[in-house]
Each structure stands twice: as C-alpha cells, then as structure tokens.
Design a protein around this motif. Structure first.
Motif, mmCIF file in Angstrom:
data_model
loop_
_atom_site.group_PDB
_atom_site.id
_atom_site.type_symbol
_atom_site.label_atom_id
_atom_site.label_comp_id
_atom_site.label_asym_id
_atom_site.label_seq_id
_atom_site.Cartn_x
_atom_site.Cartn_y
_atom_site.Cartn_z
ATOM 1 N N ALA A 164 0.096 -20.281 7.100
ATOM 2 C CA ALA A 164 -0.863 -20.848 8.052
ATOM 3 C C ALA A 164 -0.387 -20.799 9.495
ATOM 4 N N ASP A 165 0.908 -20.717 9.724
ATOM 5 C CA ASP A 165 1.435 -20.649 11.095
ATOM 6 C C ASP A 165 1.504 -19.226 11.635
ATOM 7 N N TYR A 166 1.013 -18.269 10.880
ATOM 8 C CA TYR A 166 1.086 -16.855 11.249
ATOM 9 C C TYR A 166 -0.307 -16.233 11.211
ATOM 10 N N ILE A 167 -0.450 -15.078 11.832
ATOM 11 C CA ILE A 167 -1.658 -14.283 11.625
ATOM 12 C C ILE A 167 -1.319 -13.234 10.569
ATOM 13 N N SER A 168 -2.304 -12.847 9.791
ATOM 14 C CA SER A 168 -2.104 -11.846 8.748
ATOM 15 C C SER A 168 -3.140 -10.743 8.902
ATOM 16 N N PHE A 169 -2.715 -9.516 8.612
ATOM 17 C CA PHE A 169 -3.604 -8.358 8.592
ATOM 18 C C PHE A 169 -3.432 -7.649 7.260
ATOM 19 N N PHE A 170 -4.537 -7.212 6.681
ATOM 20 C CA PHE A 170 -4.496 -6.443 5.449
ATOM 21 C C PHE A 170 -5.329 -5.178 5.633
ATOM 22 N N LEU A 171 -4.770 -4.044 5.257
ATOM 23 C CA LEU A 171 -5.503 -2.782 5.236
ATOM 24 C C LEU A 171 -6.184 -2.681 3.880
ATOM 25 N N VAL A 172 -7.502 -2.478 3.877
ATOM 26 C CA VAL A 172 -8.284 -2.510 2.647
ATOM 27 C C VAL A 172 -8.984 -1.173 2.441
ATOM 28 N N LEU A 173 -8.807 -0.587 1.266
ATOM 29 C CA LEU A 173 -9.560 0.600 0.862
ATOM 30 C C LEU A 173 -10.918 0.122 0.395
ATOM 31 N N GLU A 174 -11.976 0.535 1.078
ATOM 32 C CA GLU A 174 -13.324 0.023 0.834
ATOM 33 C C GLU A 174 -14.091 0.803 -0.224
ATOM 34 N N GLU A 175 -13.386 1.476 -1.106
ATOM 35 C CA GLU A 175 -14.061 2.242 -2.146
ATOM 36 C C GLU A 175 -13.211 2.201 -3.401
ATOM 37 N N GLU A 176 -13.833 2.491 -4.508
ATOM 38 C CA GLU A 176 -13.095 2.583 -5.765
ATOM 39 C C GLU A 176 -12.203 3.811 -5.699
ATOM 40 N N GLU A 177 -11.166 3.838 -6.533
ATOM 41 C CA GLU A 177 -10.326 5.032 -6.579
ATOM 42 C C GLU A 177 -11.201 6.215 -6.963
ATOM 43 N N THR A 178 -10.775 7.390 -6.557
ATOM 44 C CA THR A 178 -11.591 8.570 -6.781
ATOM 45 C C THR A 178 -11.846 8.784 -8.265
ATOM 46 N N ASN A 179 -12.949 9.403 -8.580
ATOM 47 C CA ASN A 179 -13.293 9.645 -9.970
ATOM 48 C C ASN A 179 -12.538 10.829 -10.566
ATOM 49 N N MET A 180 -11.646 11.443 -9.814
ATOM 50 C CA MET A 180 -10.848 12.554 -10.326
ATOM 51 C C MET A 180 -9.507 12.044 -10.861
ATOM 52 N N GLY A 181 -9.318 10.735 -10.947
ATOM 53 C CA GLY A 181 -8.087 10.182 -11.460
ATOM 54 C C GLY A 181 -6.953 10.174 -10.442
ATOM 55 N N LEU A 182 -7.264 10.409 -9.162
ATOM 56 C CA LEU A 182 -6.240 10.400 -8.128
ATOM 57 C C LEU A 182 -6.083 8.992 -7.574
ATOM 58 N N THR A 183 -4.871 8.667 -7.189
ATOM 59 C CA THR A 183 -4.596 7.375 -6.573
ATOM 60 C C THR A 183 -4.431 7.579 -5.069
ATOM 61 N N VAL A 184 -5.052 6.729 -4.284
ATOM 62 C CA VAL A 184 -4.941 6.797 -2.839
ATOM 63 C C VAL A 184 -3.758 5.939 -2.411
ATOM 64 N N GLN A 185 -2.866 6.507 -1.626
ATOM 65 C CA GLN A 185 -1.729 5.780 -1.087
ATOM 66 C C GLN A 185 -1.791 5.857 0.425
ATOM 67 N N ALA A 186 -1.331 4.813 1.072
ATOM 68 C CA ALA A 186 -1.381 4.788 2.535
ATOM 69 C C ALA A 186 -0.091 4.228 3.101
ATOM 70 N N LYS A 187 0.331 4.802 4.211
ATOM 71 C CA LYS A 187 1.383 4.225 5.034
ATOM 72 C C LYS A 187 0.693 3.754 6.297
ATOM 73 N N PHE A 188 1.024 2.569 6.753
ATOM 74 C CA PHE A 188 0.363 2.068 7.944
ATOM 75 C C PHE A 188 1.339 1.305 8.804
ATOM 76 N N ASN A 189 0.960 1.153 10.045
ATOM 77 C CA ASN A 189 1.784 0.494 11.023
ATOM 78 C C ASN A 189 0.864 -0.331 11.921
ATOM 79 N N PHE A 190 1.111 -1.621 11.989
ATOM 80 C CA PHE A 190 0.355 -2.483 12.893
ATOM 81 C C PHE A 190 1.203 -2.711 14.140
#
Length: 103
Positions: free
Chosen positions: A75-101
C-alpha cells in the motif's frame, strides 16, 4: 583399381551449417499519469487504473497502474503490471515478454 583407392589420398570432406532464429519484436508504450496526487487520493489499495490497450509483436497489451499498491502489503508503493490482453495463441505458442518500466 581407381587411382584414389588405397594410395594415401585424404578422404573428401563435406561441410554444412544451419541457423535457428527466434522471432522477436520490440516496441514501447508511453504511459503518462496526469494528476498523480488525485489518483493516489481517490483509488483504494488493490484497485487499478488501466492504460489504453496497445499492440507490440502482433499482441495486444495494457498496463495496470495501482497508485496505492496491489494489496495491503504494498500500500505504500505504486505498482505496475504488464497484461497480455488476449488468450495464448491457438497454435500452442507461449508469449513471453521482457519489459522495463522507467519513472
């Protein structure tokens, strides 16, 4: 008998190579928080304000901004979350992300 057989000639050599390339994409999204103090004063702990959706790498993303943390322990901090707004692809691939705030 052929002259190449049994007369000490070196064996012929063959060579080959291959390459595996992982598909990657880069991009960025600029999130501006106008009225930070107001968001801090009016948004309860555990509640978030969403960014507009954006696309990077052919996938739809958003950022969840928690001005008073995402739970009581943060509660004493701010938080940020990167959200994938879609289901994983239907080809069985997993989406991975590197991010920097950056603030």
């Amino acid at each position: 008998m052929s002259p190449a057989v049994g007369h000490g000639n070196p064996p012929s050599r063959s060579a080959s190579s291959s390459t595996i390339v992982a598909e990657t994409a880069t991009g960025y999204h600029l999130l501006k928080i106008n009225g930070y103090s107001l968001t801090k004063a009016t948004t309860p702990t555990g509640s978030f304000l969403p960014s507009s959706p954006f696309t990077v790498g052919g996938h739809r993303w958003s950022i969840k901004y928690y001005p008073n943390g995402d739970d009581v322990e943060t509660a004493d901090y701010i938080s940020f979350f990167l959200v994938l707004e879609e289901e994983e692809t239907n080809m069985g691939l997993t989406v991975q992300a590197k991010f920097n705030f950056r603030i």
